[in-house]
Write a protein that holds these residues in place. Structure first.
Motif, short mmCIF file in Angstrom:
data_model
loop_
_atom_site.label_atom_id
_atom_site.label_comp_id
_atom_site.label_asym_id
_atom_site.label_seq_id
_atom_site.Cartn_x
_atom_site.Cartn_y
_atom_site.Cartn_z
N THR A 83 0.87 -1.17 0.00
CA THR A 83 0.00 0.00 0.00
C THR A 83 0.91 1.22 0.00
OG1 THR A 83 -1.81 1.17 1.13
CG2 THR A 83 -0.19 0.09 2.53
N VAL A 84 0.41 2.33 -0.49
CA VAL A 84 1.18 3.57 -0.39
C VAL A 84 0.46 4.49 0.58
CG1 VAL A 84 2.19 5.53 -1.59
CG2 VAL A 84 1.94 3.34 -2.78
N PRO B 221 -7.51 1.06 6.90
CA PRO B 221 -7.47 1.26 5.43
C PRO B 221 -6.14 0.80 4.84
CG PRO B 221 -7.41 3.37 6.59
CD PRO B 221 -7.77 2.32 7.60
N GLN B 222 -5.08 0.88 5.62
CA GLN B 222 -3.78 0.40 5.13
C GLN B 222 -3.74 -1.12 5.10
OE1 GLN B 222 -1.21 2.27 8.00
NE2 GLN B 222 -1.68 4.34 7.30
N SER C 176 -6.02 -2.29 2.16
CA SER C 176 -5.61 -1.89 0.82
C SER C 176 -4.57 -2.86 0.28
CB SER C 176 -5.07 -0.45 0.82
OG SER C 176 -3.94 -0.34 1.65
N LEU C 177 -3.89 -3.59 1.17
CA LEU C 177 -2.96 -4.64 0.72
C LEU C 177 -3.72 -5.71 -0.06
CD1 LEU C 177 -0.89 -5.14 4.01
CD2 LEU C 177 -0.10 -3.97 1.96
N ARG D 67 -5.14 -4.20 -3.51
CA ARG D 67 -4.16 -4.15 -4.60
C ARG D 67 -3.94 -5.53 -5.20
NH1 ARG D 67 -0.86 -0.54 -6.09
NH2 ARG D 67 -0.95 0.59 -4.10
N PRO E 117 -8.44 12.61 -2.77
CA PRO E 117 -7.02 12.31 -2.53
C PRO E 117 -6.79 10.88 -2.06
CG PRO E 117 -7.74 14.28 -1.33
CD PRO E 117 -8.97 13.64 -1.88
N MET E 118 -5.65 10.33 -2.42
CA MET E 118 -5.25 9.02 -1.94
C MET E 118 -5.01 9.07 -0.43
SD MET E 118 -5.11 6.51 -4.01
CE MET E 118 -5.14 6.16 -5.80
N LEU E 119 -5.48 8.04 0.25
CA LEU E 119 -5.21 7.89 1.67
C LEU E 119 -4.17 6.77 1.86
CD1 LEU E 119 -6.34 8.82 4.58
CD2 LEU E 119 -7.48 6.60 4.51
N ALA E 120 -4.54 5.60 1.36
CA ALA E 120 -3.65 4.44 1.39
C ALA E 120 -3.85 3.73 0.05
CB ALA E 120 -3.96 3.53 2.56
N ASP E 121 -3.11 4.17 -0.94
CA ASP E 121 -3.26 3.72 -2.33
C ASP E 121 -3.31 2.20 -2.39
OD1 ASP E 121 -3.02 3.28 -5.04
OD2 ASP E 121 -1.39 4.70 -5.33
N ILE F 18 -9.75 8.79 -0.25
CA ILE F 18 -10.58 9.20 0.88
C ILE F 18 -12.01 8.67 0.71
CG2 ILE F 18 -11.59 11.19 2.07
CD1 ILE F 18 -8.65 11.12 2.57
#
Ligand SMILES: [Zn+2]
Lengths: 135, 390
Positions: free
Chosen positions: A69-70, B151-152, B155-156, B159, B205-209, B213
């Motif tokens: 994640t980024v 969210p982090q 998001s793993l 992706r 905006p990206m928070l945790a790509d 948000i």
């Protein structure tokens, strides 16, 4: 006193043993002595076969990027200045996965299956974190 | 377990407070939950002393305090299911078992918090790893690398799903847009009056790509509650009983560590959903609607797949073309969900399902709704599901 301001692992129990190997710049994972299955994170017993017999075994140090994640907006005060940064899940040759970072690749340039190898970052006099660089 | 129709569990009362961000509820965490609880008890046509079972949400209250305020002088059954946002549906399962077997007659399940004006997630989860299932694991193996909040973590998975199945940002956007569209029909929703376009979504905006948000649930103050009893007891009460045809809970493996799952997309729901459908004697295609725990957009897509509304990998195309909007094949979260109504910890999803099945959902009523699926998601992917019918 260290200038290092990011959160650190506590060094007790099996977690402490894992990081003690890192401090020697060696990546070790537990491996079951009976069914030979590697495991991470550290566990008391083998969830595959139920064995209590295990030993720390060296990793090849090689793996590939599994996902990441980024973090674009910090959600923890210690990481305000670090953004953007990328927590990366690396799948090791031994089959276990490890959350870490890839130090020499910008978040935007990461790719799934990118080959990486471990290196070590002595962040304080007590703690060494296993990190990765492009292989 | 097969039960006679008399002993079948049902929801007989619902309650929900006002929802807000600024300036905050002005109530305590207990107080706001008591407000929803008194409404649910009154809605059921009961009094505090009739409630002999209480199942509080984990870490947000004690049964003793609820009972002492509500006048529950006959409390017999008190328990908490530690599954985070999966707790409400898992509690429906346990409360159902309790009333069916006679451990309790009327079980209150409250949930609520000052999620906006009180301690925020980035202060609690991020800095109190004891509140996370694998507390020491997160502390020693996640936090040093800056993986600190939900969210982090998730998001793993998102992706990886995008990589394996080609799931796109626009498809996640379809989920955010559907919830926001539904919130426009819900005056109580915090995002009522705030429409969103795909352009708005993609520009957030990206928070945790890959999470922007607008992929993330909102933090709000509010509470909701339900009362569970048997169909037999419900006959003496005014409200139409909404039957719990099947409910189940499950955990991913391992549940305390999110990166080393052999199947990264398997959640507790993967185990729970088949059990609940088998108990209910229905299939996913029988559902008139679903209330899916929408902490983040991708978790909706993932749960759509794991419930079995579509195959693994097909969730992205499933959510396109308005299928999950009112008027579509499977309307999801007609109240706006955690993304656009308020973060009621999943209890709002159960309350909305009951409204739909009572036929009291107003402008957003689904015509002739008879069967609904509600899910919960918590911690590192604990799952729960309840199949409800009128
Ligand atoms: Zn073994």
């Amino acid at each position: 006193m260290s200038d290092y301001t990011l959160p650190l692992p506590e060094l007790d129990g099996l977690h402490g043993e894992f990081f003690a190997h890192c401090k020697n710049h060696a990546l070790h994972f537990q491996r079951c002595d009976d069914c030979q299955t590697f495991r991470h994170v550290p566990r008391e017993m083998c969830p595959e076969c139920g064995s209590w017999n295990w030993s720390w075994q060296p990793s090849s140090g090689r793996g590939k990027v599994f996902t990441w994640t980024v973090v674009a907006r910090p959600m923890h005060p210690a990481f305000v200045d670090a953004c953007p940064y990328a927590p990366v899940v690396v799948e090791m040759e031994e089959g276990v996965r490890l959350l870490s970072e890839v130090v020499d690749v910008a978040p935007a340039d990461l790719e799934i299956d990118m080959a990486v190898e471990v290196q070590f970052d002595d962040v304080t006099s007590d703690v060494t974190l296993p990190k990765f660089k492009r292989a | 377990m097969s039960v006679t129709e008399d002993k079948q569990a049902c929801i007989i009362g619902i309650g929900q407070t006002d929802l807000c961000r600024k300036p905050g509820s002005g109530m305590t965490q207990l107080g706001i939950q008591l407000k929803a609880s008194t409404e649910a008890i009154a809605d059921a046509g009961l009094r505090g002393r009739d409630i002999d079972g209480i199942m509080p949400f984990p870490n947000l209250g004690h049964a003793e305090a609820f009972a002492a305020n509500l006048g529950c002088e006959n409390l017999r059954y008190a328990s908490i299911i530690h599954m985070g946002g999966a707790a409400p549906c898992a509690s429906l399962q346990a409360a159902g078992a309790a009333v069916t077997t006679g451990m309790a007659k009327h079980v209150l399940i409250p949930a609520g918090w000052n999620g906006y004006s009180g301690a925020r997630v980035k202060q609690t989860v991020s800095q109190d790893t004891a509140s996370i299932p694998g507390g020491a694991i997160a502390r020693d193996f996640y936090l040093p690398f800056g993986l600190t909040v939900p969210p982090q973590w998730y998001s793993l998975m998102a992706r990886r799903h995008m990589h394996e199945y080609g799931t796109t940002a626009e498809q996640l956007g379809c989920i955010a847009l559907a919830m926001r569209k539904h919130a426009q029909l819900n005056e109580a929703a915090v995002m009522h009056g705030k429409e969103m376009t795909m352009e708005d979504y993609l520009a957030s905006p990206m928070l945790a790509d890959p999470y922007r948000i607008f992929d993330c649930c909102i933090e709000t103050d509010g509470a909701a509650a339900v009362v569970v009893t048997t169909v037999e007891r419900a006959r003496d009460l005014d409200k139409k009983p909404i039957r719990i045809l099947g409910a189940a809970a499950g955990q991913p493996y391992p549940a305390d560590e999110i990166t080393n799952r052999k199947d990264i997309f398997q959640t507790g729901l993967t185990i729970a959903a088949p059990e609940a459908f088998a108990t209910a004697g229905v299939t996913p295609s029988d559902a008139d609607f679903a209330m899916i725990y929408d902490c983040f957009t991708f978790e909706v897509l993932q749960q759509i797949e794991e419930v079995g509304f579509c195959k693994r990998g097909e969730g992205g195309s499933f959510v396109e073309g308005g299928r999950i909007e009112l008027g579509g094949d499977l309307p999801i979260n007609t109240h706006g969900g955690l993304l656009s109504e308020a973060h009621l910890l999943g209890m709002g999803h159960i309350v909305e399902a009951v409204r739909q099945l009572r036929g009291t959902a107003g402008e957003r009523q689904i015509a002739d709704a008879e069967l609904g699926v509600v899910t919960g998601w918590g911690d590192f992917g604990d799952g729960s599901i309840a199949i409800l019918s009128n």
